[in-house]
Design a protein around this motif. Structure first.
Motif, PDB file in Angstrom:
ATOM      1  N   ARG A  23       0.838  -1.212   0.000  1.00  0.00           N
ATOM      2  CA  ARG A  23       0.000   0.000   0.000  1.00  0.00           C
ATOM      3  C   ARG A  23       0.870   1.258   0.000  1.00  0.00           C
ATOM      4  NH1 ARG A  23      -3.806  -3.330   2.989  1.00  0.00           N
ATOM      5  NH2 ARG A  23      -2.628  -2.948   4.890  1.00  0.00           N
ATOM      6  N   GLU A  24       2.074   1.140   0.595  1.00  0.00           N
ATOM      7  CA  GLU A  24       2.988   2.296   0.633  1.00  0.00           C
ATOM      8  C   GLU A  24       3.812   2.419  -0.654  1.00  0.00           C
ATOM      9  OE1 GLU A  24       3.554   2.056   5.513  1.00  0.00           O
ATOM     10  OE2 GLU A  24       5.227   1.532   4.203  1.00  0.00           O
ATOM     11  N   GLY A  25       3.598   1.470  -1.578  1.00  0.00           N
ATOM     12  CA  GLY A  25       4.250   1.619  -2.888  1.00  0.00           C
ATOM     13  C   GLY A  25       5.355   0.619  -3.177  1.00  0.00           C
ATOM     14  N   ALA A  26       5.574  -0.385  -2.320  1.00  0.00           N
ATOM     15  CA  ALA A  26       6.647  -1.350  -2.578  1.00  0.00           C
ATOM     16  C   ALA A  26       6.423  -2.042  -3.916  1.00  0.00           C
ATOM     17  CB  ALA A  26       6.702  -2.379  -1.452  1.00  0.00           C
ATOM     18  N   SER A  27       7.517  -2.322  -4.594  1.00  0.00           N
ATOM     19  CA  SER A  27       7.400  -2.926  -5.929  1.00  0.00           C
ATOM     20  C   SER A  27       7.335  -4.441  -5.841  1.00  0.00           C
ATOM     21  CB  SER A  27       8.589  -2.502  -6.784  1.00  0.00           C
ATOM     22  OG  SER A  27       9.767  -2.931  -6.161  1.00  0.00           O
TER      23      SER A  27
END
Ligand code: BTN
Length: 215
Positions: A23-27
Motif C-alpha cells: 500500500r505504501e508503494g513497494a514494488s
C-alpha cells in the motif's frame, strides 16, 4: 522481477507487513522474511503457529499485469514452486492438496495464503508461504527436519522458491493450461480422489475430476 529480501526478527504476520508495504508503494519482488510471527495467519481465519527460528515465514509482493481472471492461478503457481523446491533441493516427495496445502504422507509441511491488496498503484498480490523447518508441534504436521537429511538454510529456500514462482508468472498470459497441467502432475488430489468439501455452512462429498481453467 528482482528479489528484494527484507529481514525482520519478529512481526505479527509477514502477510500483514507485506500488504502494508504494498500500500505504501513497494514494488513486486519485495519479500518479507521473519524469524518469528506473533500472529501468523492461515486460511479461513486459522492461526499459523510461527515459533522463532523453526520455519520459513515469507511473504512476496507481486504486481501481476494480467487479466484478473488469471489471479486465481497464483496460489497454484506458489504451490508448484514449493513442491518443486522440496523435491529438487531436499528430495522430499510431497503432494499438493487443493488449492495449495503441501503434504508429505498426508501431513502438512507447508501452507500458503495469497491475499489481494488494493494499492494506490493498482492491485498487488501478497503470496504468504509458511514451511515447517523443525519438528512441528501440531498434529498432522511434519517438517523438513523430519523428512529430509539434506542440510539447507532458510534464505536459500526463500531464494529458490522466488525463482520458481518468477519463472512461471509469464504463463499467466496465455499459457495457463501449462500451470493446470503442472499442478495436476504434482497432486494426487487432481483426479479420482474421494473428497469432502467444507464450505462452512455446507459439506458435500464427491470424486475429483481435474481443475477447470481457473484452477
Ligand atoms: C494455511 O495453510 O492455512 C496457510 C498458512 C500460511 C502461513 C504463512 S507464514 C507466512 C505468511 N504470513 C502469515 O501470516 N501467513 C503466511
Amino acid at each position: 522481477m528482482d528479489l528484494q529480501l527484507l529481514h525482520y526478527d519478529s512481526l505479527e504476520s509477514t502477510n500483514s507487513e507485506a500488504a502494508k508495504l504494498a500500500r505504501e508503494g513497494a514494488s513486486d519482488g519485495v519479500c518479507v522474511v521473519v524469524d518469528e510471527q506473533t500472529a501468523g495467519r492461515g486460511r479461513q481465519g486459522r492461526e499459523w503457529i510461527s515459533t522463532k527460528g523453526s520455519g520459513v515465514y515469507m511473504s512476496l509482493i507481486l504486481r501481476p499485469r494480467v487479466d484478473p481472471r488469471g489471479l486465481t492461478l497464483i496460489p497454484l503457481i506458489a504451490a508448484i514452486a514449493v513442491h518443486q523446491v522440496l523435491l529438487y533441493v531436499l528430495t522430499i516427495e510431497a503432494d499438493i492438496k487443493w488449492p495449495n496445502d503441501i503434504l508429505v504422507n498426508e501431513k502438512k509441511i507447508c501452507g500458503i495464503l495469497c491475499e489481494a491488496v488494493d494499492t494506490p498503484s493498482g492491485m498487488a498480490v501478497v503470496v504468504g508461504i509458511g514451511i515447517n523447518m523443525s519438528a512441528a508441534s501440531v498434529d498432522n504436521a511434519t517438517s523438513i527436519q523430519e523428512e529430509s537429511q539434506t542440510p539447507t538454510n532458510r534464505d536459500y529456500l526463500v531464494r529458490t522458491i522466488f525463482t520458481q514462482i518468477d519463472r512461471r508468472l509469464g504463463l499467466l498470459n496465455g499459457e495457463t493450461a501449462q500451470i493446470i497441467d503442472d499442478w495436476s502432475r504434482r497432486s494426487s488430489y487432481a483426479f479420482d480422489k474421494e473428497v469432502s468439501v467444507d464450505l462452512g455452512n455446507e459439506v458435500f462429498a464427491g470424486t475429483t475430476c481435474g481443475l477447470d481453467e481457473n484452477g
